[in-house]
Write an enzyme that holds these catalytic residues in place. Structure first.
Site, PDB file in Angstrom:
ATOM      1  N   ASP A 163    -114.419  39.634 -32.407  1.00  0.00           N
ATOM      2  CA  ASP A 163    -113.482  40.547 -33.089  1.00  0.00           C
ATOM      3  C   ASP A 163    -112.715  41.115 -31.821  1.00  0.00           C
ATOM      4  OD1 ASP A 163    -111.938  42.352 -34.690  1.00  0.00           O
ATOM      5  OD2 ASP A 163    -113.225  43.856 -33.668  1.00  0.00           O
TER       6      ASP A 163
ATOM      7  N   SER B  11    -111.317  42.078 -39.219  1.00  0.00           N
ATOM      8  CA  SER B  11    -111.807  42.942 -38.093  1.00  0.00           C
ATOM      9  C   SER B  11    -112.770  44.123 -38.296  1.00  0.00           C
ATOM     10  CB  SER B  11    -110.420  43.342 -37.180  1.00  0.00           C
ATOM     11  OG  SER B  11    -110.592  44.016 -36.352  1.00  0.00           O
TER      12      SER B  11
ATOM     13  N   ARG C 189    -104.443  39.647 -30.406  1.00  0.00           N
ATOM     14  CA  ARG C 189    -103.626  40.121 -31.645  1.00  0.00           C
ATOM     15  C   ARG C 189    -102.511  41.196 -30.955  1.00  0.00           C
ATOM     16  NH1 ARG C 189    -107.613  42.415 -35.715  1.00  0.00           N
ATOM     17  NH2 ARG C 189    -105.553  42.846 -36.734  1.00  0.00           N
TER      18      ARG C 189
ATOM     19  N   LYS D  66    -117.235  44.736 -38.089  1.00  0.00           N
ATOM     20  CA  LYS D  66    -118.167  45.538 -37.284  1.00  0.00           C
ATOM     21  C   LYS D  66    -118.919  46.531 -38.274  1.00  0.00           C
ATOM     22  CE  LYS D  66    -114.168  46.434 -35.579  1.00  0.00           C
ATOM     23  NZ  LYS D  66    -113.080  46.732 -34.846  1.00  0.00           N
TER      24      LYS D  66
ATOM     25  N   HIS E  63    -116.545  54.511 -42.787  1.00  0.00           N
ATOM     26  CA  HIS E  63    -115.788  54.219 -41.379  1.00  0.00           C
ATOM     27  C   HIS E  63    -114.288  54.638 -41.937  1.00  0.00           C
ATOM     28  CE1 HIS E  63    -113.708  51.904 -38.636  1.00  0.00           C
ATOM     29  NE2 HIS E  63    -112.747  51.434 -39.202  1.00  0.00           N
TER      30      HIS E  63
HETATM   31  N1  URA Z   1    -109.081  48.790 -36.687  1.00  0.00           N
HETATM   32  C1  URA Z   1    -109.676  47.491 -36.205  1.00  0.00           C
HETATM   33  O1  URA Z   1    -110.876  47.754 -35.855  1.00  0.00           O
HETATM   34  N2  URA Z   1    -109.241  46.187 -36.589  1.00  0.00           N
HETATM   35  C2  URA Z   1    -108.048  45.990 -36.839  1.00  0.00           C
HETATM   36  O2  URA Z   1    -107.603  44.981 -36.714  1.00  0.00           O
HETATM   37  C3  URA Z   1    -107.006  47.378 -37.033  1.00  0.00           C
HETATM   38  C4  URA Z   1    -107.888  48.367 -37.024  1.00  0.00           C
END
Ligand code: URA
Length: 441
Positions: free
Chosen positions: A161, A183, A168, A187, A82
């Site tokens: 999220d 966050s 946010r 995933k 990722h």
């Molecule tokens: N990428 C994400 O998936 N979440 C974040 O909080 C920042 C970058």
């Protein structure tokens, strides 16, 4: 439990229990906790922080808020990578085929690009017919048969999220380590792989501007991964310029094909080799980074990685003849060289500005519904450290629309910064974070 009391607790810097964090995440996802209370909570986290255990509990509460992919029908240990977002980042297109060619299953769930960073799926859709709409069974079967498949991110992956991130974004609470780390990791954990290799970018174009910030974020993510039983590594990489020499969907695919033939630029290959090496180490396919690199290089030399790309494109409905004849990818109507107005060493190429240039040319999505032009983009001719003379070309813009080309030119020029004194070519891979510690190069 009352949300009011939990906000107060965090406001005073106290530690929340797993049950309290689950109450907050579940309540907000089910719309029992209103935005205003969640905003106050996020701001108190921003100022008071979270312990590692709280961050792990937050991550897992978000994982459990939606679908969790069970990859057990796939044989062997699965590896995933990722990236925290980059411009010109086509590493997945190179790493996936290399690692799969060595028999390691790569079960990837990827996103589309939004804003100025490109998504792997958009790039792959440059192959006519390519689709990520596989059923779960097809996804498993393809990976068992040929070790590589990519599906689109399901809408129900870590929905908490998605909801929290949206809040946010409008309450100035994005830039908190625990919130970013949980966050991203929610995933990745929900997507099911055993081994997670993170590419944490650092520099002007990244979330993390300095190496210290990148190390801090990486450490938290690696600890979250290990805390929930996933082997996790983070590679720290430089984002003071775009990765490789091309930005734009089809242009990046062509660059990836060249890389798999052994003709990739150094920064791109360093990044791919390091990320892929840790995937091999994590699943136990190699015992050392050196052994992993030798194995990966062999997949380029013997053509097995390029064959794997073609096999994978075909298995997902794409026209694999483009792998063997990249000249078939559509070309743009206009190409224009962007000429330097000064002499000097290139000291920085603002990646955000390059990303926006590509967006203005039509290569990115302003909104989720935007259509993207797969053929447009930028060829970067001068990278950081190069000496440029006035009148030389910095980059070439590929466009299909003269108005868009006109709008893009000043953004590209704006991205380039110069110095009169010599600038060293930057190292691309800056360090590695494992559960045992941090190594900076
Ligand atoms: N990428 C994400 O998936 N979440 C974040 O909080 C920042 C970058």
């Amino acid at each position: 439990m009352r949300m009011y009391d939990l906000i107060t607790k965090k406001k005073h810097g106290e530690t929340l229990t797993k049950e309290e964090i689950e109450f907050i995440v579940d309540g907000f996802t089910n719309e029992q906790i209103p935005d205003y209370q969640m905003s106050a909570f996020l701001m108190s986290v921003y100022f008071k922080g979270m312990s590692l255990q709280e961050t792990i509990d937050l991550t897992m509460a978000m994982v459990h808020s939606g679908d969790e992919l069970d990859l057990s029908p796939i044989e062997g240990k699965k590896a995933d990578k990722h990236s925290t977002g980059g411009v010109g980042d086509k590493t997945s297109l190179i790493i996936g085929p290399m690692v799969a060619a060595l028999g390691v299953p790569v079960a990837k769930m990827s996103g589309r690009g939004l804003g100025h960073t490109g998504g792997t799926i958009d790039k792959l859709e440059s192959f006519p017919g390519f689709s990520v709409s596989l059923s779960e069974q097809q996804f498993f079967d393809n990976i068992n048969r040929m070790k590589l498949a990519i599906i689109g991110q399901t809408a129900n992956l870590a929905p908490a999220d998605k909801k929290i991130y949206a809040l946010r974004d409008v309450t100035a609470t994005v830039d908190n380590y625990s919130l970013i780390a949980s966050s991203i990791m929610s995933k990745k954990i929900a997507a099911g792989s055993d081994v997670i290799v993170l590419d944490v970018k650092c520099g002007s174009g990244a979330f993390m501007k300095t190496i210290d910030e990148a190390v801090e974020l990486a450490k938290i993510m690696v600890n979250i991964g290990h805390g929930v039983g996933r082997t996790t590594y983070a590679v720290l990489s430089d984002m003071s310029q775009p990765l490789g020499n091309y930005v734009g969907n089809a242009l990046e695919v062509k660059e990836a094909i060249e890389a798999l033939k052994g003709n990739g630029p150094k920064d791109l290959m360093d990044s791919c080799m390091t990320l892929a090496s840790y995937m091999l180490l994590g699943v136990g396919r190699a015992a050392s980074v050196q052994e992993a690199e030798d194995l990966l290089e062999s997949t380029i030399k013997d053509g097995s990685a390029l064959n794997k790309l073609a096999e994978f494109v075909e298995a997902q409905g794409g026209d694999a003849s483009y792998v063997w004849h990249p000249e078939k990818f559509p070309k743009t109507v206009f190409c224009e060289e962007i000429i330097s107005a000064e002499d000097g060493y290139v000291s920085e190429i603002l990646t955000d500005e390059i990303g926006i240039t590509s967006l203005l040319l039509g290569g990115g999505r302003e909104t989720k519904e935007s259509e993207i032009d797969l053929s447009v983009g930028i060829r970067i001719r001068k990278k950081v450290g190069s000496y440029v003379r006035k009148g030389e070309s910095l980059a070439r813009l590929h466009a299909n629309d003269l108005d868009k080309l006109r709008a893009a030119k000043p953004r590209l020029l704006n991205a380039y910064h110069f110095s009169e004194t010599r600038i060293e070519e930057p190292k691309h891979v800056l360090g590695i974070v494992t559960k045992d510690g941090v190594t900076l190069f």
